[in-house]
Design a protein around this motif. Sequence first.
Motif, PDB file in Angstrom:
ATOM      1  N   LEU A  80      18.334   3.754   6.063  1.00  0.00           N
ATOM      2  CA  LEU A  80      17.571   3.254   4.913  1.00  0.00           C
ATOM      3  C   LEU A  80      16.228   2.654   5.301  1.00  0.00           C
ATOM      4  O   LEU A  80      15.398   2.376   4.424  1.00  0.00           O
ATOM      5  CB  LEU A  80      18.400   2.202   4.155  1.00  0.00           C
ATOM      6  CG  LEU A  80      19.758   2.673   3.603  1.00  0.00           C
ATOM      7  CD1 LEU A  80      20.458   1.519   2.894  1.00  0.00           C
ATOM      8  CD2 LEU A  80      19.585   3.851   2.660  1.00  0.00           C
ATOM      9  N   GLY A  81      16.010   2.437   6.622  1.00  0.00           N
ATOM     10  CA  GLY A  81      14.759   1.812   7.052  1.00  0.00           C
ATOM     11  C   GLY A  81      14.649   0.367   6.580  1.00  0.00           C
ATOM     12  O   GLY A  81      13.562  -0.151   6.354  1.00  0.00           O
TER      13      GLY A  81
ATOM     14  N   LEU B  76      29.179  -1.683   2.374  1.00  0.00           N
ATOM     15  CA  LEU B  76      28.068  -2.229   3.163  1.00  0.00           C
ATOM     16  C   LEU B  76      26.737  -1.584   2.777  1.00  0.00           C
ATOM     17  O   LEU B  76      25.709  -2.264   2.705  1.00  0.00           O
ATOM     18  CB  LEU B  76      28.329  -2.042   4.655  1.00  0.00           C
ATOM     19  CG  LEU B  76      29.476  -2.868   5.243  1.00  0.00           C
ATOM     20  CD1 LEU B  76      29.720  -2.497   6.699  1.00  0.00           C
ATOM     21  CD2 LEU B  76      29.198  -4.365   5.125  1.00  0.00           C
ATOM     22  N   GLU B  77      26.743  -0.284   2.501  1.00  0.00           N
ATOM     23  CA  GLU B  77      25.495   0.391   2.101  1.00  0.00           C
ATOM     24  C   GLU B  77      24.994  -0.170   0.770  1.00  0.00           C
ATOM     25  O   GLU B  77      23.797  -0.384   0.579  1.00  0.00           O
ATOM     26  CB  GLU B  77      25.717   1.901   1.987  1.00  0.00           C
ATOM     27  CG  GLU B  77      24.428   2.650   1.673  1.00  0.00           C
ATOM     28  CD  GLU B  77      24.581   4.160   1.728  1.00  0.00           C
ATOM     29  OE1 GLU B  77      23.687   4.847   1.196  1.00  0.00           O
ATOM     30  OE2 GLU B  77      25.569   4.656   2.302  1.00  0.00           O
TER      31      GLU B  77
ATOM     32  N   LYS C 132      24.189  -1.169  11.604  1.00  0.00           N
ATOM     33  CA  LYS C 132      23.110  -0.557  12.401  1.00  0.00           C
ATOM     34  C   LYS C 132      22.820   0.847  11.913  1.00  0.00           C
ATOM     35  O   LYS C 132      21.666   1.250  11.769  1.00  0.00           O
ATOM     36  CB  LYS C 132      23.514  -0.522  13.887  1.00  0.00           C
ATOM     37  CG  LYS C 132      23.489  -1.876  14.556  1.00  0.00           C
ATOM     38  CD  LYS C 132      23.959  -1.772  16.003  1.00  0.00           C
ATOM     39  CE  LYS C 132      24.043  -3.158  16.663  1.00  0.00           C
ATOM     40  NZ  LYS C 132      24.602  -3.079  18.034  1.00  0.00           N
ATOM     41  N   LYS C 133      23.879   1.605  11.654  1.00  0.00           N
ATOM     42  CA  LYS C 133      23.729   2.980  11.180  1.00  0.00           C
ATOM     43  C   LYS C 133      23.043   3.020   9.818  1.00  0.00           C
ATOM     44  O   LYS C 133      22.098   3.785   9.602  1.00  0.00           O
ATOM     45  CB  LYS C 133      25.121   3.632  11.091  1.00  0.00           C
ATOM     46  CG  LYS C 133      25.128   5.019  10.481  1.00  0.00           C
ATOM     47  CD  LYS C 133      26.562   5.503  10.300  1.00  0.00           C
ATOM     48  CE  LYS C 133      26.605   6.777   9.472  1.00  0.00           C
ATOM     49  NZ  LYS C 133      28.005   7.196   9.197  1.00  0.00           N
ATOM     50  N   ILE C 134      23.480   2.160   8.889  1.00  0.00           N
ATOM     51  CA  ILE C 134      22.925   2.140   7.531  1.00  0.00           C
ATOM     52  C   ILE C 134      21.477   1.666   7.546  1.00  0.00           C
ATOM     53  O   ILE C 134      20.616   2.219   6.857  1.00  0.00           O
ATOM     54  CB  ILE C 134      23.797   1.240   6.611  1.00  0.00           C
ATOM     55  CG1 ILE C 134      25.186   1.867   6.424  1.00  0.00           C
ATOM     56  CG2 ILE C 134      23.126   1.034   5.259  1.00  0.00           C
ATOM     57  CD1 ILE C 134      26.219   0.906   5.882  1.00  0.00           C
TER      58      ILE C 134
ATOM     59  N   VAL D 193       0.841  -1.198   0.000  1.00  0.00           N
ATOM     60  CA  VAL D 193       0.000   0.000   0.000  1.00  0.00           C
ATOM     61  C   VAL D 193       0.882   1.255   0.000  1.00  0.00           C
ATOM     62  O   VAL D 193       0.583   2.235  -0.676  1.00  0.00           O
ATOM     63  CB  VAL D 193      -0.920   0.008   1.242  1.00  0.00           C
ATOM     64  CG1 VAL D 193      -1.819   1.239   1.234  1.00  0.00           C
ATOM     65  CG2 VAL D 193      -1.764  -1.259   1.278  1.00  0.00           C
ATOM     66  N   ASP D 194       1.972   1.217   0.764  1.00  0.00           N
ATOM     67  CA  ASP D 194       2.906   2.345   0.831  1.00  0.00           C
ATOM     68  C   ASP D 194       4.322   1.785   0.892  1.00  0.00           C
ATOM     69  O   ASP D 194       4.773   1.296   1.920  1.00  0.00           O
ATOM     70  CB  ASP D 194       2.607   3.203   2.070  1.00  0.00           C
ATOM     71  CG  ASP D 194       3.635   4.313   2.257  1.00  0.00           C
ATOM     72  OD1 ASP D 194       4.169   4.797   1.236  1.00  0.00           O
ATOM     73  OD2 ASP D 194       3.897   4.701   3.414  1.00  0.00           O
ATOM     74  N   ARG D 195       5.041   1.863  -0.226  1.00  0.00           N
ATOM     75  CA  ARG D 195       6.377   1.294  -0.312  1.00  0.00           C
ATOM     76  C   ARG D 195       7.357   1.936   0.680  1.00  0.00           C
ATOM     77  O   ARG D 195       8.366   1.352   1.037  1.00  0.00           O
ATOM     78  CB  ARG D 195       6.943   1.464  -1.728  1.00  0.00           C
ATOM     79  CG  ARG D 195       6.467   0.405  -2.708  1.00  0.00           C
ATOM     80  CD  ARG D 195       7.145   0.543  -4.029  1.00  0.00           C
ATOM     81  NE  ARG D 195       6.868   1.831  -4.653  1.00  0.00           N
ATOM     82  CZ  ARG D 195       7.365   2.220  -5.826  1.00  0.00           C
ATOM     83  NH1 ARG D 195       8.180   1.431  -6.487  1.00  0.00           N
ATOM     84  NH2 ARG D 195       7.059   3.392  -6.340  1.00  0.00           N
ATOM     85  N   ASN D 196       7.047   3.163   1.105  1.00  0.00           N
ATOM     86  CA  ASN D 196       7.934   3.879   2.021  1.00  0.00           C
ATOM     87  C   ASN D 196       7.698   3.534   3.495  1.00  0.00           C
ATOM     88  O   ASN D 196       8.354   4.079   4.375  1.00  0.00           O
ATOM     89  CB  ASN D 196       7.769   5.393   1.843  1.00  0.00           C
ATOM     90  CG  ASN D 196       8.095   5.834   0.424  1.00  0.00           C
ATOM     91  OD1 ASN D 196       8.865   5.186  -0.263  1.00  0.00           O
ATOM     92  ND2 ASN D 196       7.494   6.930  -0.017  1.00  0.00           N
TER      93      ASN D 196
END
Length: 448
Positions: A333-334, A364-365, A327-329, A47-50
């Motif tokens: 990026l969620g 890693l990103e 953890k940071k990335i 419904v919402d990709r974000n």
Amino acid sequence: MEKIFDPITVPIILIDEDTKVRMINKVFANFLGYEKEEILGKKVQEVDRNSRFPYVFQTKKAEIAWKHKFENGHTAIVHRIPVLDEKDKVSYGFGMILFEDMKEFMHIIEKNKLLETELDHYKKRLKELSGAKYSWENIIGNNGKMSKIKNIGKKVAMTNSNVLILGESGTGKELYAHSIHNDSSRHLAPFVKVNCAAIPADLLESELFGYEEGAFTGAKKGGKIGKFELANGGSIFLDEIGDMPLNMQSKLLRVLQEREIEKVGSNKTKKIDVRVIAATNHDLKELVEEGKFREDLYYRLNVMTIEIPPLRERCDDIDDLSSLLLKKISKQLGKYVNNISPKTMEYLKMHSWPGNVRELENVLERAVNLTDCDTIQPSYLPEYLMENKKSKSSGPIKSMKDIIEEAEKNAITSVLKYTNGNKLKTAKLLNISRSSLYDKIERYSIKV
């Protein structure tokens, strides 16, 4: 549940442990541009990709009053709350929209006279922009060299002496500068950052020392305060100091000697109290010998020196660094990725990392963006990392880097033997600076 949900004018949604929509009221469905029946039973990301609900389920931490941009272009302030059972497992996710657009949010703040809250927010934001963000806890490294350097850094922080931080690009020189300021008696005062290589030479003086009104064509009305004056009482971080033009080096030397500045277009001086933390990836001794860096400025800056080792010399830190960076990335990026397969880690540890920690973070990103699960596999690594592994495991065939390093080590060992261990003579015969010789002796573990 529908009788309870639908009359509520606030958009509300309920999803299950598989992130499927179990309940949504009409207001929310309309906001998303769907009929309720089209949404029920679908996964929230359909419904919402974000949607950040999958990330919230992984962390089990609520996100309160978050700014969120929906797939349909609407921006709103939302709550996302995971509901946990008695075994601390996620059973449901509850979401709601507090404000359907930012204008409404600002209107409510003004209407309820909450401008003080807003002012506090901007004060904190200003602190983030002009202050030091990092501390010693942000510097990862259990390697013997890193532990020793961090201990030196903590002792340096207790003094008011100038500091020179040396290290290759991407090793984390700025982290050390932030940490030294934060651990010093100046931690409540400003921390001002200047990249000497990023500012054009003809603008650097006015940027550092400021200028008076009418000092030159295009000067701002009322003049401008320079970075040194902004940092008064605190610290100034001069990054890439090795790229500073020679004419500016003499002016900086005067500031360090006299503890005063003179704005462009002014004939008055102003006393300042600023601690200078400088950093470079150049060999300043070599630049001094080549006439590209003032010797007197070098000794003014080089009161306390911290030299950060490259990542290839502390491969045992890659595990901890990768864990922290993941953890940071993931947060940025969620997308929750928290594992690296043993094979992938093997590839990471085989690489020489010319770009150091910055290169590791980029790799890693890239992998997090490509992976479809919570574990990074070798297939998500760049091709050049895989090729490095092949070249190192191909028996007698060595890489060009290995061949050059072996030749350097043999040459230094041979000349040291010839000079009976005299390092000054050895450096002259090899036509390299003494600091370069010391670095290579340490890097190749040459016994003198």
